[in-house]
Scaffold this motif. Structure first.
Motif, PDB file in Angstrom:
ATOM      1  N   GLU A   1       0.837  -1.300   0.146  1.00 52.42           N
ATOM      2  CA  GLU A   1      -0.065   0.004   0.101  1.00 52.42           C
ATOM      3  C   GLU A   1       0.897   1.370  -0.036  1.00 52.42           C
ATOM      4  OE1 GLU A   1      -2.465   0.703   3.623  1.00 52.42           O
ATOM      5  OE2 GLU A   1      -1.064  -0.723   4.844  1.00 52.42           O
TER       6      GLU A   1
ATOM      7  N   MET B   1       1.724   2.067  -3.706  1.00 47.96           N
ATOM      8  CA  MET B   1       0.745   2.671  -4.422  1.00 47.96           C
ATOM      9  C   MET B   1       0.516   4.175  -3.654  1.00 47.96           C
ATOM     10  SD  MET B   1       0.132   0.298  -6.337  1.00 47.96           S
ATOM     11  CE  MET B   1      -0.987   0.976  -7.209  1.00 47.96           C
ATOM     12  N   ALA B   2       0.421   4.379  -2.643  1.00 52.28           N
ATOM     13  CA  ALA B   2       0.428   5.840  -2.012  1.00 52.28           C
ATOM     14  C   ALA B   2       1.519   6.655  -2.439  1.00 52.28           C
ATOM     15  CB  ALA B   2       0.541   5.834  -0.328  1.00 52.28           C
TER      16      ALA B   2
ATOM     17  N   ASP C   1       3.045   6.461  -5.162  1.00 50.12           N
ATOM     18  CA  ASP C   1       2.766   6.363  -6.721  1.00 50.12           C
ATOM     19  C   ASP C   1       1.555   7.633  -7.206  1.00 50.12           C
ATOM     20  OD1 ASP C   1       3.231   5.386  -9.684  1.00 50.12           O
ATOM     21  OD2 ASP C   1       0.974   5.048  -9.409  1.00 50.12           O
ATOM     22  N   THR C   2       0.527   7.338  -6.189  1.00 49.43           N
ATOM     23  CA  THR C   2      -0.383   8.636  -6.249  1.00 49.43           C
ATOM     24  C   THR C   2       0.226   9.751  -5.923  1.00 49.43           C
ATOM     25  OG1 THR C   2      -2.147   6.849  -5.628  1.00 49.43           O
ATOM     26  CG2 THR C   2      -2.725   9.175  -5.524  1.00 49.43           C
ATOM     27  N   PHE C   3       0.732  10.139  -4.993  1.00 45.48           N
ATOM     28  CA  PHE C   3       1.319  11.252  -4.299  1.00 45.48           C
ATOM     29  C   PHE C   3       2.278  12.007  -5.630  1.00 45.48           C
ATOM     30  CE2 PHE C   3       5.208  13.523  -2.900  1.00 45.48           C
ATOM     31  CZ  PHE C   3       4.605  14.678  -2.409  1.00 45.48           C
TER      32      PHE C   3
ATOM     33  N   GLY D   1       2.399  11.073  -8.855  1.00 44.67           N
ATOM     34  CA  GLY D   1       2.017  11.384 -10.231  1.00 44.67           C
ATOM     35  C   GLY D   1       1.172  12.857  -9.866  1.00 44.67           C
ATOM     36  N   ASN D   2       0.612  12.967  -8.872  1.00 40.96           N
ATOM     37  CA  ASN D   2      -0.477  14.023  -8.657  1.00 40.96           C
ATOM     38  C   ASN D   2       0.767  15.513  -8.808  1.00 40.96           C
ATOM     39  OD1 ASN D   2      -2.964  12.847  -8.669  1.00 40.96           O
ATOM     40  ND2 ASN D   2      -2.727  12.884  -6.370  1.00 40.96           N
TER      41      ASN D   2
ATOM     42  N   SER E   1       5.693   4.997 -14.677  1.00 39.50           N
ATOM     43  CA  SER E   1       5.962   4.508 -13.430  1.00 39.50           C
ATOM     44  C   SER E   1       5.786   3.077 -13.120  1.00 39.50           C
ATOM     45  CB  SER E   1       4.913   5.192 -12.322  1.00 39.50           C
ATOM     46  OG  SER E   1       5.201   4.823 -11.118  1.00 39.50           O
TER      47      SER E   1
ATOM     48  N   GLU F   1       4.284   1.389 -10.909  1.00 39.34           N
ATOM     49  CA  GLU F   1       2.959   1.097 -10.543  1.00 39.34           C
ATOM     50  C   GLU F   1       1.806   1.808 -11.113  1.00 39.34           C
ATOM     51  OE1 GLU F   1       3.356  -1.101  -8.813  1.00 39.34           O
ATOM     52  OE2 GLU F   1       5.564  -0.750  -7.875  1.00 39.34           O
ATOM     53  N   THR F   2       2.070   2.572 -12.260  1.00 38.60           N
ATOM     54  CA  THR F   2       1.300   3.116 -13.141  1.00 38.60           C
ATOM     55  C   THR F   2       0.997   2.291 -14.497  1.00 38.60           C
ATOM     56  OG1 THR F   2       1.441   5.407 -12.362  1.00 38.60           O
ATOM     57  CG2 THR F   2       0.109   5.149 -14.337  1.00 38.60           C
TER      58      THR F   2
END
Length: 267
Positions: free
Chosen positions: A49, A52-53, A55-57, A59-60, A73, A75-76
Protein backbone atom coordinates in the motif's frame (compact mmCIF):
# COMPACT_ATOMS: atom_id res chain seq x y z
CA UNK A 1 23.40 22.34 -8.27
CA UNK A 2 20.10 24.05 -7.57
CA UNK A 3 21.40 27.33 -8.98
CA UNK A 4 18.57 29.36 -10.50
CA UNK A 5 20.88 30.32 -13.35
CA UNK A 6 21.09 26.76 -14.69
CA UNK A 7 20.11 26.75 -18.37
CA UNK A 8 17.17 24.95 -19.91
CA UNK A 9 14.98 24.74 -16.80
CA UNK A 10 17.18 22.01 -15.34
CA UNK A 11 17.33 23.65 -11.92
CA UNK A 12 13.54 23.99 -11.77
CA UNK A 13 13.01 20.36 -12.72
CA UNK A 14 15.65 19.20 -10.26
CA UNK A 15 14.17 21.23 -7.44
CA UNK A 16 10.73 19.83 -8.24
CA UNK A 17 11.77 16.18 -8.26
CA UNK A 18 14.11 16.55 -5.27
CA UNK A 19 11.33 17.97 -3.12
CA UNK A 20 8.83 15.40 -4.40
CA UNK A 21 11.20 12.47 -3.77
CA UNK A 22 11.88 13.61 -0.21
CA UNK A 23 8.20 14.10 0.57
CA UNK A 24 7.46 10.67 -0.92
CA UNK A 25 10.13 9.24 1.36
CA UNK A 26 8.46 10.85 4.36
CA UNK A 27 5.14 9.32 3.32
CA UNK A 28 6.80 5.91 2.95
CA UNK A 29 8.27 6.13 6.44
CA UNK A 30 4.71 6.32 7.77
CA UNK A 31 4.24 2.73 6.53
CA UNK A 32 7.77 1.43 7.15
CA UNK A 33 8.03 -1.32 9.79
CA UNK A 34 4.29 -0.93 10.46
CA UNK A 35 3.08 -4.07 8.70
CA UNK A 36 1.80 -2.47 5.47
CA UNK A 37 -0.63 -4.39 3.28
CA UNK A 38 1.23 -6.51 0.70
CA UNK A 39 0.04 -8.36 -2.40
CA UNK A 40 1.59 -9.76 -5.58
CA UNK A 41 1.33 -8.21 -9.03
CA UNK A 42 0.76 -10.21 -12.21
CA UNK A 43 4.51 -10.80 -12.57
CA UNK A 44 4.53 -12.23 -9.03
CA UNK A 45 6.58 -9.34 -7.64
CA UNK A 46 5.35 -7.81 -4.37
CA UNK A 47 3.73 -4.41 -4.03
CA UNK A 48 2.52 -2.65 -0.89
CA UNK A 49 0.00 0.00 0.00
CA UNK A 50 3.00 2.29 0.47
CA UNK A 51 4.08 1.80 -3.16
CA UNK A 52 0.63 2.80 -4.32
CA UNK A 53 0.37 5.79 -1.97
CA UNK A 54 3.71 7.10 -3.22
CA UNK A 55 2.74 6.52 -6.84
CA UNK A 56 -0.43 8.54 -6.34
CA UNK A 57 1.40 11.34 -4.55
CA UNK A 58 4.21 11.58 -7.09
CA UNK A 59 1.83 11.37 -10.02
CA UNK A 60 -0.30 14.18 -8.68
CA UNK A 61 2.63 16.37 -7.60
CA UNK A 62 4.74 16.04 -10.73
CA UNK A 63 2.09 15.83 -13.43
CA UNK A 64 0.24 18.87 -12.11
CA UNK A 65 3.50 20.83 -12.08
CA UNK A 66 4.46 19.71 -15.62
CA UNK A 67 1.26 18.76 -17.46
CA UNK A 68 3.09 18.61 -20.80
CA UNK A 69 5.54 15.94 -19.58
CA UNK A 70 4.95 12.25 -20.12
CA UNK A 71 4.76 9.73 -17.29
CA UNK A 72 6.21 6.27 -16.72
CA UNK A 73 6.03 4.61 -13.31
CA UNK A 74 6.36 1.03 -12.19
CA UNK A 75 3.02 1.26 -10.41
CA UNK A 76 0.99 3.06 -13.11
CA UNK A 77 -0.47 1.27 -16.13
CA UNK A 78 1.61 2.27 -19.16
CA UNK A 79 -0.71 3.90 -21.71
CA UNK A 80 2.13 4.64 -24.19
CA UNK A 81 1.11 8.31 -24.48
CA UNK A 82 4.59 8.97 -23.12
CA UNK A 83 6.12 7.89 -26.43
CA UNK A 84 4.88 11.11 -28.03
CA UNK A 85 6.33 13.38 -25.34
CA UNK A 86 9.76 14.99 -25.65
CA UNK A 87 10.17 15.06 -21.87
CA UNK A 88 8.77 12.70 -19.26
CA UNK A 89 9.07 11.64 -15.65
CA UNK A 90 10.32 8.12 -15.01
CA UNK A 91 9.53 7.03 -11.48
CA UNK A 92 9.94 4.09 -9.14
CA UNK A 93 7.97 4.97 -6.00
CA UNK A 94 9.79 2.36 -3.93
CA UNK A 95 12.76 0.67 -5.56
CA UNK A 96 13.58 -2.32 -3.39
CA UNK A 97 10.06 -3.18 -2.22
CA UNK A 98 11.21 -6.48 -0.70
CA UNK A 99 13.68 -4.59 1.51
CA UNK A 100 10.87 -2.22 2.50
CA UNK A 101 8.59 -5.14 3.40
CA UNK A 102 11.26 -6.78 5.55
CA UNK A 103 12.15 -3.58 7.41
CA UNK A 104 15.58 -3.27 5.81
CA UNK A 105 17.22 0.01 4.82
CA UNK A 106 18.21 -0.62 1.19
CA UNK A 107 15.18 0.85 -0.58
CA UNK A 108 14.84 4.18 -2.33
CA UNK A 109 12.56 6.62 -4.12
CA UNK A 110 13.76 7.16 -7.69
CA UNK A 111 12.64 10.05 -9.91
CA UNK A 112 14.15 11.17 -13.23
CA UNK A 113 13.32 13.60 -16.00
CA UNK A 114 14.17 12.14 -19.40
CA UNK A 115 14.49 14.14 -22.61
CA UNK A 116 15.00 12.63 -26.06
CA UNK A 117 15.77 9.23 -24.56
CA UNK A 118 18.33 10.27 -21.94
CA UNK A 119 17.97 11.43 -18.30
CA UNK A 120 18.59 15.16 -17.74
CA UNK A 121 17.64 15.46 -14.04
CA UNK A 122 17.72 12.84 -11.30
CA UNK A 123 16.74 12.57 -7.66
CA UNK A 124 17.26 9.40 -5.63
CA UNK A 125 16.21 9.54 -2.00
CA UNK A 126 17.12 6.86 0.54
CA UNK A 127 14.77 7.64 3.44
CA UNK A 128 16.12 5.56 6.32
CA UNK A 129 19.61 7.15 6.38
CA UNK A 130 18.24 10.37 4.90
CA UNK A 131 20.49 10.41 1.84
CA UNK A 132 19.55 12.49 -1.20
CA UNK A 133 21.43 11.95 -4.46
CA UNK A 134 20.95 14.62 -7.15
CA UNK A 135 22.26 15.18 -10.68
CA UNK A 136 21.61 17.29 -13.75
CA UNK A 137 23.03 16.70 -17.21
CA UNK A 138 26.32 18.58 -17.38
CA UNK A 139 25.94 19.80 -13.81
CA UNK A 140 27.61 17.03 -11.85
CA UNK A 141 26.26 14.77 -9.12
CA UNK A 142 25.99 15.26 -5.38
CA UNK A 143 25.03 13.47 -2.19
CA UNK A 144 23.44 15.60 0.52
CA UNK A 145 24.91 18.71 -1.07
CA UNK A 146 28.48 17.46 -1.54
CA UNK A 147 29.93 16.58 -4.94
CA UNK A 148 30.52 12.88 -5.58
CA UNK A 149 32.66 10.95 -8.06
CA UNK A 150 33.25 7.34 -8.98
CA UNK A 151 36.16 5.28 -7.70
CA UNK A 152 39.40 5.55 -9.64
CA UNK A 153 40.43 1.93 -9.08
CA UNK A 154 42.14 0.60 -12.18
CA UNK A 155 42.25 -3.14 -11.42
CA UNK A 156 39.46 -5.63 -10.84
CA UNK A 157 41.36 -7.49 -8.13
CA UNK A 158 40.05 -6.18 -4.84
CA UNK A 159 37.24 -4.16 -6.44
CA UNK A 160 33.99 -4.03 -4.47
CA UNK A 161 31.17 -4.88 -6.85
CA UNK A 162 27.47 -4.93 -5.96
CA UNK A 163 25.29 -7.35 -7.85
CA UNK A 164 22.35 -9.74 -7.69
CA UNK A 165 22.41 -12.77 -5.43
CA UNK A 166 22.66 -15.05 -8.45
CA UNK A 167 26.25 -13.92 -8.96
CA UNK A 168 27.51 -14.68 -5.48
CA UNK A 169 30.18 -17.37 -5.50
CA UNK A 170 30.52 -17.46 -9.29
CA UNK A 171 33.96 -18.88 -10.05
CA UNK A 172 34.82 -16.32 -12.75
CA UNK A 173 34.15 -13.41 -10.40
CA UNK A 174 36.08 -15.00 -7.57
CA UNK A 175 39.00 -15.78 -9.88
CA UNK A 176 39.12 -12.12 -10.90
CA UNK A 177 39.50 -11.17 -7.25
CA UNK A 178 36.23 -9.24 -6.99
CA UNK A 179 34.96 -8.46 -3.52
CA UNK A 180 31.25 -9.30 -3.59
CA UNK A 181 29.25 -7.26 -1.12
CA UNK A 182 25.99 -8.00 0.62
CA UNK A 183 23.01 -7.92 -1.70
CA UNK A 184 21.51 -4.45 -2.18
CA UNK A 185 17.86 -4.89 -3.13
CA UNK A 186 17.37 -1.45 -4.68
CA UNK A 187 19.05 -1.54 -8.06
CA UNK A 188 18.96 2.25 -8.28
CA UNK A 189 20.77 2.49 -4.94
CA UNK A 190 23.27 -0.16 -6.04
CA UNK A 191 24.26 2.07 -8.98
CA UNK A 192 24.15 5.27 -6.90
CA UNK A 193 26.73 3.75 -4.56
CA UNK A 194 29.03 3.50 -7.56
CA UNK A 195 28.41 7.19 -8.32
CA UNK A 196 29.39 8.02 -4.74
CA UNK A 197 32.58 5.95 -4.91
CA UNK A 198 31.28 3.60 -2.23
CA UNK A 199 31.40 0.68 -4.64
CA UNK A 200 33.75 0.17 -7.57
CA UNK A 201 31.08 -1.37 -9.76
CA UNK A 202 27.53 -2.66 -9.93
CA UNK A 203 25.84 -5.31 -12.06
CA UNK A 204 22.25 -5.56 -13.25
CA UNK A 205 20.86 -8.76 -14.72
CA UNK A 206 18.73 -8.84 -17.85
CA UNK A 207 15.28 -7.17 -17.84
CA UNK A 208 15.89 -4.27 -15.48
CA UNK A 209 13.36 -1.59 -16.36
CA UNK A 210 13.52 2.11 -17.17
CA UNK A 211 12.23 3.04 -13.72
CA UNK A 212 15.00 1.03 -12.02
CA UNK A 213 17.70 2.81 -13.96
CA UNK A 214 16.98 6.30 -15.28
CA UNK A 215 17.85 8.36 -12.19
CA UNK A 216 20.82 6.20 -11.22
CA UNK A 217 22.14 6.31 -14.81
CA UNK A 218 22.47 10.09 -14.70
CA UNK A 219 24.00 9.99 -11.22
CA UNK A 220 26.80 7.67 -12.26
CA UNK A 221 27.36 9.51 -15.55
CA UNK A 222 27.65 12.90 -13.84
CA UNK A 223 29.96 11.38 -11.22
CA UNK A 224 32.40 10.44 -13.99
CA UNK A 225 31.35 6.83 -14.52
CA UNK A 226 29.30 4.83 -16.98
CA UNK A 227 26.18 2.67 -17.02
CA UNK A 228 26.25 0.58 -20.19
CA UNK A 229 25.40 -2.74 -21.69
CA UNK A 230 28.22 -5.27 -22.03
CA UNK A 231 29.26 -3.76 -25.38
CA UNK A 232 29.68 -0.30 -23.89
CA UNK A 233 26.47 1.20 -25.27
CA UNK A 234 24.58 3.80 -23.26
CA UNK A 235 20.95 3.16 -22.43
CA UNK A 236 18.02 4.76 -24.22
CA UNK A 237 14.79 5.45 -22.36
CA UNK A 238 11.15 5.97 -23.27
CA UNK A 239 11.00 3.20 -25.83
CA UNK A 240 8.02 0.88 -26.29
CA UNK A 241 9.95 -1.88 -24.47
CA UNK A 242 11.18 -0.53 -21.12
CA UNK A 243 13.43 -3.52 -20.37
CA UNK A 244 17.21 -3.60 -20.76
CA UNK A 245 19.95 -6.22 -21.22
CA UNK A 246 22.68 -7.12 -18.73
CA UNK A 247 24.34 -3.93 -17.52
CA UNK A 248 27.40 -2.75 -15.64
CA UNK A 249 27.99 0.53 -13.82
CA UNK A 250 31.57 1.49 -13.09
CA UNK A 251 34.42 3.80 -14.08
CA UNK A 252 35.77 4.02 -17.61
CA UNK A 253 38.94 2.27 -16.43
CA UNK A 254 37.08 -0.84 -15.26
CA UNK A 255 34.19 -1.00 -17.72
CA UNK A 256 35.74 -3.26 -20.34
CA UNK A 257 37.29 -5.73 -17.89
CA UNK A 258 34.21 -5.91 -15.67
CA UNK A 259 31.97 -6.36 -18.72
CA UNK A 260 34.14 -9.21 -19.97
CA UNK A 261 33.89 -11.04 -16.66
CA UNK A 262 30.14 -10.47 -16.38
CA UNK A 263 29.61 -11.65 -19.98
CA UNK A 264 31.30 -14.94 -19.16
CA UNK A 265 28.82 -15.49 -16.33
CA UNK A 266 25.53 -13.94 -17.47
CA UNK A 267 25.39 -13.22 -21.17
Amino acid sequence: MLDDDDAGGGADDLRLIAEAAQEAGRIAMGFFRRDPKVWNKENNSPVTEADMALDTFLGNELRQARPDYGWLSEETTDDKVRLNRERLFIVDPIDGTRAFIHGQEDWSVSVAVVEAGRPVAAALYVPVPGELYLATAGGGAELNGSAISVSQRSELAGAHVAGPRSLRGQKALMAAGLEQDVHIRSLALRIALVAAGRRDGAIATRHANDWDLAAADLLVQEAGGQLTDLDGRKLRYNRPDVRHPVLVATSSTLRASLSEIVRSVLD
